[in-house]
Design a protein around this motif. Structure first.
Motif, PDB file in Angstrom:
ATOM      1  N   VAL B  12    -101.284  33.351  -3.715  1.00 22.31           N
ATOM      2  CA  VAL B  12    -102.596  33.481  -4.350  1.00 22.31           C
ATOM      3  C   VAL B  12    -102.874  32.272  -5.248  1.00 22.31           C
ATOM      4  O   VAL B  12    -103.988  31.749  -5.267  1.00 22.31           O
ATOM      5  CB  VAL B  12    -102.652  34.786  -5.178  1.00 22.31           C
ATOM      6  CG1 VAL B  12    -104.003  34.924  -5.832  1.00 22.31           C
ATOM      7  CG2 VAL B  12    -102.367  35.959  -4.295  1.00 22.31           C
ATOM      8  N   VAL B  13    -101.840  31.831  -5.972  1.00 20.35           N
ATOM      9  CA  VAL B  13    -102.073  30.830  -7.012  1.00 20.35           C
ATOM     10  C   VAL B  13    -102.334  29.454  -6.418  1.00 20.35           C
ATOM     11  O   VAL B  13    -103.215  28.734  -6.879  1.00 20.35           O
ATOM     12  CB  VAL B  13    -100.879  30.806  -7.980  1.00 20.35           C
ATOM     13  CG1 VAL B  13    -101.016  29.662  -8.937  1.00 20.35           C
ATOM     14  CG2 VAL B  13    -100.797  32.097  -8.729  1.00 20.35           C
ATOM     15  N   LEU B  16    -105.810  28.977  -5.356  1.00 21.70           N
ATOM     16  CA  LEU B  16    -106.683  28.866  -6.528  1.00 21.70           C
ATOM     17  C   LEU B  16    -106.602  27.459  -7.118  1.00 21.70           C
ATOM     18  O   LEU B  16    -107.629  26.852  -7.459  1.00 21.70           O
ATOM     19  CB  LEU B  16    -106.309  29.911  -7.578  1.00 21.70           C
ATOM     20  CG  LEU B  16    -106.637  31.363  -7.233  1.00 21.70           C
ATOM     21  CD1 LEU B  16    -106.215  32.281  -8.350  1.00 21.70           C
ATOM     22  CD2 LEU B  16    -108.114  31.531  -6.975  1.00 21.70           C
ATOM     23  N   ILE B  17    -105.375  26.924  -7.232  1.00 22.23           N
ATOM     24  CA  ILE B  17    -105.230  25.575  -7.794  1.00 22.23           C
ATOM     25  C   ILE B  17    -105.960  24.567  -6.911  1.00 22.23           C
ATOM     26  O   ILE B  17    -106.692  23.691  -7.387  1.00 22.23           O
ATOM     27  CB  ILE B  17    -103.739  25.201  -7.917  1.00 22.23           C
ATOM     28  CG1 ILE B  17    -103.055  26.085  -8.953  1.00 22.23           C
ATOM     29  CG2 ILE B  17    -103.569  23.748  -8.301  1.00 22.23           C
ATOM     30  CD1 ILE B  17    -101.587  25.833  -9.104  1.00 22.23           C
ATOM     31  N   ILE B  20    -109.664  24.725  -7.364  1.00 20.14           N
ATOM     32  CA  ILE B  20    -110.097  24.025  -8.576  1.00 20.14           C
ATOM     33  C   ILE B  20    -110.106  22.523  -8.340  1.00 20.14           C
ATOM     34  O   ILE B  20    -111.040  21.808  -8.725  1.00 20.14           O
ATOM     35  CB  ILE B  20    -109.142  24.396  -9.734  1.00 20.14           C
ATOM     36  CG1 ILE B  20    -109.358  25.829 -10.166  1.00 20.14           C
ATOM     37  CG2 ILE B  20    -109.320  23.490 -10.905  1.00 20.14           C
ATOM     38  CD1 ILE B  20    -110.682  26.044 -10.800  1.00 20.14           C
ATOM     39  N   ALA B 119    -113.990  24.788  -1.939  1.00 24.06           N
ATOM     40  CA  ALA B 119    -113.422  25.579  -3.028  1.00 24.06           C
ATOM     41  C   ALA B 119    -113.696  27.052  -2.793  1.00 24.06           C
ATOM     42  O   ALA B 119    -112.827  27.908  -3.006  1.00 24.06           O
ATOM     43  CB  ALA B 119    -114.007  25.135  -4.358  1.00 24.06           C
ATOM     44  N   ILE B 123    -111.043  29.998  -2.495  1.00 23.53           N
ATOM     45  CA  ILE B 123    -111.036  31.144  -3.405  1.00 23.53           C
ATOM     46  C   ILE B 123    -111.096  32.436  -2.607  1.00 23.53           C
ATOM     47  O   ILE B 123    -110.413  33.415  -2.922  1.00 23.53           O
ATOM     48  CB  ILE B 123    -112.200  31.031  -4.410  1.00 23.53           C
ATOM     49  CG1 ILE B 123    -111.880  29.941  -5.429  1.00 23.53           C
ATOM     50  CG2 ILE B 123    -112.391  32.341  -5.155  1.00 23.53           C
ATOM     51  CD1 ILE B 123    -112.928  29.767  -6.476  1.00 23.53           C
TER      52      ILE B 123
END
Lengths: 103, 489, 265
Positions: B12-13, B16-17, B20, B119, B123
């Motif tokens: 998940v992370v 997300l990174i 961004i 992005a 996401i």
């Protein structure tokens, strides 16, 4: 009625596509009818409640008198937000009634 | 108790990174392209190497030492947020990341590189991964909200009046479903004091029959589930979303909503296991969606709209498996979800190709496509066979299992219905195939510049995957079945 | 839109359904107090004392820190979606509009008061963000207060003459930094616990080390990312700062796009 079902559809679909359009409309009509029939059998066979059984029978009878159903289904499924909100409100109440009342 | 597995949050992370970063690098097309392709390889790689287990966020362990005052019904609870990763999650994550990869490659190939758009794709990938992995009902809710907004953004980015309308409607009903899910979660938290799904299901079993509060929570969560998966009252909204996004993004959106359907249905069944009425209600809505979806699909004269209704009706078919409620039925449902997203993705990629090559997807205007692009036509024929459950393709295996499961569950009528529906799906898509590729008298101009080699490669790979799963179904099905049995729903 | 009898009937049915639904839900909420148990929240209250003085911040950023990450991303996603609505990053490309002149002049009192008030609001917001672990507040409200200050000046002086002049790029950078602080602090926890303990925990509070598993302090240097403050709340203030930057940048960005779109209609 069944002997001139093609003519009925031809009449109803004058402004739309012919040929393939009528074919697919007929397919969906038979699909709807068989679904209703199978659904009624299912409800009558499995549900323990008399009300539900009678309800299913009444709905089946009502629908069978109003063939062709396809055009009505299509009218009920347009992009309009009114129809969607109506069905959502109905579903919310139905879910609460089913789960709390326990048909 | 399962071991702590370190790599789970990265699924998940990392998206997300990366989201961004690509948002930060918007308008620097080369860096966006490079980062997207590199991160896609990483995203596909992580689910494969991650070990099965749970992940305890912030290191809060399972504890058994708490006073009577808390009135928790079970002896041990998880303190923090927990993610769990098993066989089903692994399969879903691999399929999800690979299909996301294909969509992103298609987007990059069409020179639609926009950091912001990318992005949003990342996401939505992160949110759907989190929904698949979450073992915590509030965390699940948070990520469903992110998913709804991100999907709406992907549709809005098309910047046409219709897409604005579709996204706006999607958000409006999203608020209704979001509110009802949150209220349901609040009611459960208040009456059982827990948020972890495993603990909650044990506590509800320990607490005996559901209270009226619990029943209201079931109803509200079911409404939310219907929205997230695009079943009956929300099928128009969902099909609108599929129709108005770019077709290669629709291929992604349908994967996400089908996997969310699976994940949330598993959550509902685990939390309220043993509550039979829920299964009947789910079955009712599922059948209704399937029928309405295929009836509407048969009426359409626009390829994208037709495919979006087929996607909705196939989601209903997945839900039928869940509605049967037996482990066999649920496993068949999950298996069908995986098979269906593959063949549906092929059809959406073909729609994207047709849209680029002929500048329209109106079936009346198209025709004689087989002379222009014979390969795509052939693959579309195969995909039509695949999605309507013809052997040796994959959907045959899952639909056959669905029919068998319905016979075992004592409702053989449903088997007949499934057969009828695969016939209807076949008729709907073969009609589109005929009108695009074989009908004489085309009214469109062929765009010679669009070669679409990447799209061709993607659809060939996907149809081969369908064939592979169809020939060796146990490779995918057995882990799913064992997982579902181990859940004991 | 004309309303036929048929539709009237539907409206009545929908109305009745909504009345039933709201009655059931309100009645449930009314009965709710009989069934309410403390549960997890009691446990959180019990254990949070040894991390930081403000229990709510501990729940928000430690026990359920990962949820807060999700909530931050709801905000980020919503902000990006809003910018896409105005065309930024959409598939058709963004056409930069000319920043509109202020059509209505603001009054003298407004112009006199807005700037000092904005300075006060920004300072107050910074206090709320930095004091999140000891007093009520934190990243979300603090960032919102700072953004209010920006919004006030933009409304009064216009986008061109505002004394708090943020560019679009600057706000995007700020939001990126805020989100990355949160995400990478979590990754640091993951890496540190994996290195010292063998198995990793995302967002582990390396500053407080509540389960005594990384023992960094034993080697003679301070714990990783311990906020220099007598209460030793560990990573919580850093997360607060990240969220604060993010909220401030996100809301200001929305304000900026709304101001730019003002003249369109």
């Amino acid at each position: 009625m069944l002997d001139r079902v093609y003519e009925i559809f031809h009449e109803k679909m004058k402004d739309k596509g012919q040929g393939m359009g009528i074919g697919s409309a007929l397919t969906s009509e038979f699909l709807m009818l068989s679904f209703l029939l199978i659904g009624t059998i299912l409800v009558l066979r499995t549900a323990n409640s008399t009300i539900l059984g009678f309800g299913a029978l009444i709905i089946l009878a009502g629908v069978l008198f109003t063939v062709p159903t396809v055009f009505k289904v299509e009218k009920e499924n347009t992009d309009s937000i009114n129809l969607s909100s109506f069905y959502v409100a109905l579903t919310l109440a139905l879910l609460l009634i089913i789960f709390l009342g326990g048909i | 108790m399962l071991n702590n597995s370190t790599l789970i949050p990265l699924m998940v992370v990392l998206p997300l990174i990366m989201a961004i970063l690509v948002n930060f690098l918007h308008q620097k097309d080369k860096s966006v392209k490079f980062i997207s392709i590199v991160s896609l390889i990483v995203f596909v790689f992580i689910p494969v190497v991650t070990l099965y287990g749970v992940h305890l966020f912030s290191g809060h362990l399972r504890t058994g030492s708490f006073p009577e005052v808390s009135k928790i019904l079970i002896p041990e609870v998880y303190m923090g947020i927990v993610y769990s990763y098993g066989a089903v999650q692994k399969i879903l994550m691999v399929v999800l990341t690979i299909l996301t990869g294909f969509s992103v490659l298609a987007v990059i190939n069409k020179k639609m590189i926009s950091g912001v758009y990318m992005a949003m794709i990342f996401i939505s990938l992160a949110a759907s991964s989190a929904i698949i992995l979450a073992d915590d009902i509030f965390n699940f809710f948070v990520f469903t909200e992110i998913l709804v907004v991100a999907q709406a953004a992907l549709v809005i980015a098309v910047q046409e009046a219709k897409s604005f309308k579709a996204a706006f409607k999607y958000m409006i009903f999203g608020t209704i479903s979001g509110a009802s899910i949150l209220l349901g979660i609040a009611l459960l938290l208040g009456s059982y004091g827990l948020l972890n799904i495993t603990d909650l299901s044990h506590a509800i079993q320990a607490g005996g029959a559901l209270t009226p509060i619990g029943l209201v929570a079931v109803a509200l969560l079911t409404l939310g589930w219907l929205y997230e998966s695009g079943l009956f009252p929300f099928h128009i909204i969902k099909s609108n979303i599929y129709e108005n996004a770019r077709p290669e993004i629709s291929a992604l959106l349908q994967v996400q909503s089908k996997f969310v359907l699976v994940a949330m249905a598993l959550i509902l069944f685990r939390v309220f296991s043993g509550y039979a009425l829920l299964k009947s209600v789910i079955l009712g809505f599922a059948i209704f969606t399937v029928v309405i979806g295929s009836v509407m699909a048969l009426q359409q004269v626009e390829l994208r709209k037709l495919l979006s209704f087929v996607a909705v009706s196939q989601a209903g078919l997945v839900a039928v498996g869940f509605g049967l409620g037996t482990p066999f039925g649920i496993a068949a449902g999950i298996f069908h979800a995986i098979n269906d997203v593959l063949s549906m993705a092929i059809l959406f990629f073909i729609a994207s190709f047709v849209y680029d090559k002929f500048k329209t997807t109106k079936l009346d205007e198209l025709g004689e496509g087989l002379q222009v692009v014979p390969l795509v036509g052939f693959v579309m024929l195969l995909a039509t066979l695949a999605i309507s459950g013809v052997p040796p393709f994959n959907s045959y295996q899952s639909e056959w299992r669905l029919i068998q499961a319905s016979a075992q569950a004592g409702v053989p009528e449903l088997g007949i219905l499934v057969i009828l529906l695969s016939v209807a799906t076949f008729v709907a898509i073969i009609k589109a195939f005929y009108m695009i590729f074989m009908k004489p008298g085309s009214k469109v101009e062929v765009n010679k510049e669009v070669r679409g080699n990447l799209t061709k490669a993607i659809i060939v790979i996907l149809i081969l995957a369908c064939l592979l799963i169809g020939l060796f179904p146990n490779m995918v099905y057995d882990p799913i079945y064992n997982f579902v049995v181990s859940l004991g729903v | 839109m004309k309303t036929s009898d048929y539709q009237q009937g539907r409206n009545i049915i929908a109305g009745v359904s909504l009345v039933i639904a709201s009655f059931v839900i309100l009645r449930t909420l009314f009965q709710f107090s009989d069934y309410l148990i403390p549960g997890m929240s009691y446990l959180y209250n019990l254990y949070s004392g040894n991390i930081a003085p403000n229990v709510i911040t501990v729940i928000l950023f430690d026990f359920r820190g990962y949820d807060t990450l999700g909530e931050t991303f709801i905000l980020i996603t919503a902000v990006i979606t809003t910018t896409i609505v105005f065309g930024w990053g959409s598939l058709k490309g963004y056409k930069k509009k000319e920043t509109p002149e202020m059509t209505e002049k603001s009054t003298v009192i407004q112009r006199l008061m807005a700037f000092p008030l904005a300075i006060f609001l920004v300072a107050f917001g910074v206090t709320i963000v930095l004091g999140g672990h000891i007093s009520p507040g934190g990243g979300f409200p603090g960032g919102a207060v700072i953004a209010t200050g920006y919004f006030l000046t933009v409304v009064i002086y216009g986008l061109k003459k505002t004394p708090l002049r943020f560019t679009h790029r600057y706000l995007v950078n700020l939001s990126t930094i805020g989100a990355l602080i949160f995400l990478l602090t979590g990754v640091l926890g993951l890496v540190a616990t994996t290195y010292y303990y063998g198995t990793g925990y995302y967002l582990y509070n390396t500053g407080v080390d509540p389960y005594d598993i990384i023992h960094v302090g034993a080697f003679g240097w301070d714990n990783l990312l311990d906020y220099p403050d007598p209460t030793h709340p560990g990573i919580l203030p850093y997360l607060n700062i990240g969220v604060g930057l993010n909220v401030l940048a996100g809301l200001s960005l929305i304000a900026m796009f709304l101001m730019e779109a003002r003249k369109d209609e």
